[in-house]
Design a protein around this motif. Structure first.
Motif, PDB file in Angstrom:
ATOM      1  N   VAL A  48     -25.225  23.097 -38.498  1.00 33.93           N
ATOM      2  CA  VAL A  48     -26.525  23.782 -38.441  1.00 33.93           C
ATOM      3  C   VAL A  48     -27.362  23.456 -39.676  1.00 33.93           C
ATOM      4  CG1 VAL A  48     -27.629  26.061 -38.474  1.00 33.93           C
ATOM      5  CG2 VAL A  48     -25.734  25.617 -36.923  1.00 33.93           C
ATOM      6  N   ILE A  49     -26.737  23.419 -40.826  1.00 38.49           N
ATOM      7  CA  ILE A  49     -27.458  23.075 -42.047  1.00 38.49           C
ATOM      8  C   ILE A  49     -28.067  21.679 -41.939  1.00 38.49           C
ATOM      9  CG2 ILE A  49     -27.191  22.483 -44.498  1.00 38.49           C
ATOM     10  CD1 ILE A  49     -25.075  24.708 -44.659  1.00 38.49           C
ATOM     11  N   GLU A  50     -27.280  20.727 -41.480  1.00 38.75           N
ATOM     12  CA  GLU A  50     -27.770  19.346 -41.389  1.00 38.75           C
ATOM     13  C   GLU A  50     -28.869  19.206 -40.334  1.00 38.75           C
ATOM     14  OE1 GLU A  50     -27.073  17.229 -43.732  1.00 38.75           O
ATOM     15  OE2 GLU A  50     -25.705  18.716 -44.564  1.00 38.75           O
ATOM     16  N   VAL A  51     -28.720  19.888 -39.209  1.00 38.81           N
ATOM     17  CA  VAL A  51     -29.759  19.848 -38.167  1.00 38.81           C
ATOM     18  C   VAL A  51     -31.044  20.505 -38.687  1.00 38.81           C
ATOM     19  CG1 VAL A  51     -30.392  20.718 -35.875  1.00 38.81           C
ATOM     20  CG2 VAL A  51     -28.136  19.703 -36.254  1.00 38.81           C
ATOM     21  N   ALA A  52     -30.905  21.631 -39.379  1.00 39.06           N
ATOM     22  CA  ALA A  52     -32.078  22.303 -39.931  1.00 39.06           C
ATOM     23  C   ALA A  52     -32.786  21.412 -40.953  1.00 39.06           C
ATOM     24  CB  ALA A  52     -31.666  23.634 -40.565  1.00 39.06           C
ATOM     25  N   GLN A  53     -32.033  20.712 -41.763  1.00 37.67           N
ATOM     26  CA  GLN A  53     -32.650  19.802 -42.732  1.00 37.67           C
ATOM     27  C   GLN A  53     -33.396  18.688 -42.018  1.00 37.67           C
ATOM     28  OE1 GLN A  53     -29.558  18.450 -45.376  1.00 37.67           O
ATOM     29  NE2 GLN A  53     -29.709  20.262 -46.659  1.00 37.67           N
ATOM     30  N   SER A  54     -32.844  18.202 -40.915  1.00 35.39           N
ATOM     31  CA  SER A  54     -33.501  17.137 -40.159  1.00 35.39           C
ATOM     32  C   SER A  54     -34.812  17.613 -39.543  1.00 35.39           C
ATOM     33  CB  SER A  54     -32.586  16.628 -39.048  1.00 35.39           C
ATOM     34  OG  SER A  54     -31.462  15.989 -39.599  1.00 35.39           O
ATOM     35  N   LEU A  75     -22.618  12.307 -43.152  1.00 33.66           N
ATOM     36  CA  LEU A  75     -21.605  12.233 -44.209  1.00 33.66           C
ATOM     37  C   LEU A  75     -21.543  13.529 -45.018  1.00 33.66           C
ATOM     38  CD1 LEU A  75     -22.004   8.554 -45.449  1.00 33.66           C
ATOM     39  CD2 LEU A  75     -20.244   9.511 -43.951  1.00 33.66           C
ATOM     40  N   ASP A  76     -22.668  14.239 -45.110  1.00 35.51           N
ATOM     41  CA  ASP A  76     -22.633  15.554 -45.753  1.00 35.51           C
ATOM     42  C   ASP A  76     -21.760  16.498 -44.936  1.00 35.51           C
ATOM     43  OD1 ASP A  76     -24.267  14.753 -47.807  1.00 35.51           O
ATOM     44  OD2 ASP A  76     -26.050  15.802 -47.088  1.00 35.51           O
ATOM     45  N   TRP A  77     -21.924  16.449 -43.602  1.00 34.11           N
ATOM     46  CA  TRP A  77     -21.094  17.291 -42.757  1.00 34.11           C
ATOM     47  C   TRP A  77     -19.632  16.898 -42.874  1.00 34.11           C
ATOM     48  CZ3 TRP A  77     -17.744  16.395 -38.745  1.00 34.11           C
ATOM     49  CH2 TRP A  77     -17.216  17.551 -38.155  1.00 34.11           C
ATOM     50  N   LEU A  78     -19.360  15.616 -42.950  1.00 33.57           N
ATOM     51  CA  LEU A  78     -17.977  15.160 -43.108  1.00 33.57           C
ATOM     52  C   LEU A  78     -17.385  15.686 -44.412  1.00 33.57           C
ATOM     53  CD1 LEU A  78     -15.653  13.485 -41.978  1.00 33.57           C
ATOM     54  CD2 LEU A  78     -16.615  11.500 -43.146  1.00 33.57           C
ATOM     55  N   ALA A  79     -18.172  15.687 -45.476  1.00 35.10           N
ATOM     56  CA  ALA A  79     -17.709  16.242 -46.754  1.00 35.10           C
ATOM     57  C   ALA A  79     -17.456  17.743 -46.614  1.00 35.10           C
ATOM     58  CB  ALA A  79     -18.725  15.964 -47.854  1.00 35.10           C
ATOM     59  N   ASP A  80     -18.327  18.442 -45.868  1.00 36.31           N
ATOM     60  CA  ASP A  80     -18.101  19.867 -45.601  1.00 36.31           C
ATOM     61  C   ASP A  80     -16.759  20.059 -44.899  1.00 36.31           C
ATOM     62  OD1 ASP A  80     -20.712  20.158 -46.538  1.00 36.31           O
ATOM     63  OD2 ASP A  80     -21.569  20.492 -44.549  1.00 36.31           O
ATOM     64  N   ALA A  81     -16.501  19.216 -43.898  1.00 31.03           N
ATOM     65  CA  ALA A  81     -15.261  19.311 -43.125  1.00 31.03           C
ATOM     66  C   ALA A  81     -14.042  19.053 -44.005  1.00 31.03           C
ATOM     67  CB  ALA A  81     -15.297  18.335 -41.950  1.00 31.03           C
ATOM     68  N   HIS A  88     -20.677  19.115 -51.741  1.00 35.06           N
ATOM     69  CA  HIS A  88     -20.518  19.659 -50.391  1.00 35.06           C
ATOM     70  C   HIS A  88     -19.067  20.079 -50.158  1.00 35.06           C
ATOM     71  CE1 HIS A  88     -24.234  19.084 -47.994  1.00 35.06           C
ATOM     72  NE2 HIS A  88     -24.531  18.249 -48.972  1.00 35.06           N
ATOM     73  N   ALA A  89     -18.126  19.207 -50.467  1.00 31.81           N
ATOM     74  CA  ALA A  89     -16.711  19.510 -50.252  1.00 31.81           C
ATOM     75  C   ALA A  89     -16.283  20.713 -51.083  1.00 31.81           C
ATOM     76  CB  ALA A  89     -15.850  18.296 -50.572  1.00 31.81           C
ATOM     77  N   THR A  90     -16.710  20.778 -52.320  1.00 33.67           N
ATOM     78  CA  THR A  90     -16.350  21.892 -53.197  1.00 33.67           C
ATOM     79  C   THR A  90     -16.937  23.206 -52.694  1.00 33.67           C
ATOM     80  OG1 THR A  90     -16.216  20.415 -55.098  1.00 33.67           O
ATOM     81  CG2 THR A  90     -16.458  22.765 -55.563  1.00 33.67           C
ATOM     82  N   GLY A  91     -18.186  23.172 -52.279  1.00 38.74           N
ATOM     83  CA  GLY A  91     -18.830  24.380 -51.767  1.00 38.74           C
ATOM     84  C   GLY A  91     -18.126  24.924 -50.534  1.00 38.74           C
ATOM     85  N   PHE A  92     -17.806  24.043 -49.595  1.00 38.51           N
ATOM     86  CA  PHE A  92     -17.139  24.492 -48.384  1.00 38.51           C
ATOM     87  C   PHE A  92     -15.675  24.831 -48.637  1.00 38.51           C
ATOM     88  CE2 PHE A  92     -21.012  23.525 -46.393  1.00 38.51           C
ATOM     89  CZ  PHE A  92     -21.008  24.159 -45.160  1.00 38.51           C
ATOM     90  N   PHE A  93     -15.059  24.218 -49.619  1.00 40.84           N
ATOM     91  CA  PHE A  93     -13.704  24.622 -50.024  1.00 40.84           C
ATOM     92  C   PHE A  93     -13.743  26.068 -50.515  1.00 40.84           C
ATOM     93  CE2 PHE A  93     -10.529  25.263 -53.332  1.00 40.84           C
ATOM     94  CZ  PHE A  93      -9.364  24.907 -52.670  1.00 40.84           C
ATOM     95  N   CYS A  94     -14.698  26.381 -51.380  1.00 42.46           N
ATOM     96  CA  CYS A  94     -14.815  27.747 -51.904  1.00 42.46           C
ATOM     97  C   CYS A  94     -15.112  28.747 -50.793  1.00 42.46           C
ATOM     98  CB  CYS A  94     -15.896  27.814 -52.973  1.00 42.46           C
ATOM     99  SG  CYS A  94     -15.480  26.919 -54.479  1.00 42.46           S
ATOM    100  N   LEU A  95     -16.023  28.393 -49.875  1.00 46.85           N
ATOM    101  CA  LEU A  95     -16.311  29.274 -48.749  1.00 46.85           C
ATOM    102  C   LEU A  95     -15.059  29.485 -47.892  1.00 46.85           C
ATOM    103  CD1 LEU A  95     -19.803  27.948 -47.597  1.00 46.85           C
ATOM    104  CD2 LEU A  95     -19.319  30.150 -48.680  1.00 46.85           C
ATOM    105  N   GLY A  96     -14.301  28.429 -47.699  1.00 42.91           N
ATOM    106  CA  GLY A  96     -13.077  28.535 -46.912  1.00 42.91           C
ATOM    107  C   GLY A  96     -12.050  29.432 -47.566  1.00 42.91           C
ATOM    108  N   VAL A  97     -11.841  29.275 -48.848  1.00 47.21           N
ATOM    109  CA  VAL A  97     -10.863  30.103 -49.566  1.00 47.21           C
ATOM    110  C   VAL A  97     -11.296  31.568 -49.555  1.00 47.21           C
ATOM    111  CG1 VAL A  97      -9.896  30.610 -51.853  1.00 47.21           C
ATOM    112  CG2 VAL A  97      -9.954  28.256 -51.008  1.00 47.21           C
TER     113      VAL A  97
END
Length: 81
Positions: free
Chosen positions: A41-47, A57-63, A9-18
């Protein structure tokens, strides 16, 4: 807690951020906020599905990924006036 999942999650959002920062350097704050909202939105949609679960914690890793991308890009890309 699966650390490998959080690292992905962190790596994916790091790449999106860059990539976003490189594409829209003058919109860096909007980009970061947008990516954080996207993660929620991703986490809510999964729920909302019956076969996936949302995880704060997935969202926290995204952050964390977004934050690391912002710090890296502020160091590497000179600010424009």
């Amino acid at each position: 807690m699966n650390l490998w999942d959080k690292a992905q999650h962190a790596t994916g959002f790091f790449c999106l951020g860059v990539l976003g920062w490189l594409a829209y350097p003058r919109q860096s704050l909007r980009l970061c906020i947008g990516l954080l909202v996207f993660g929620v939105v991703i986490e809510v949609a999964q729920s909302a599905t019956g076969w996936r679960t949302g995880d704060a914690l997935d969202w926290l890793a995204d952050a964390v990924g977004v934050l690391l991308a912002a710090v890296a890009m502020r160091q590497l890309v000179p600010s424009t006036p």
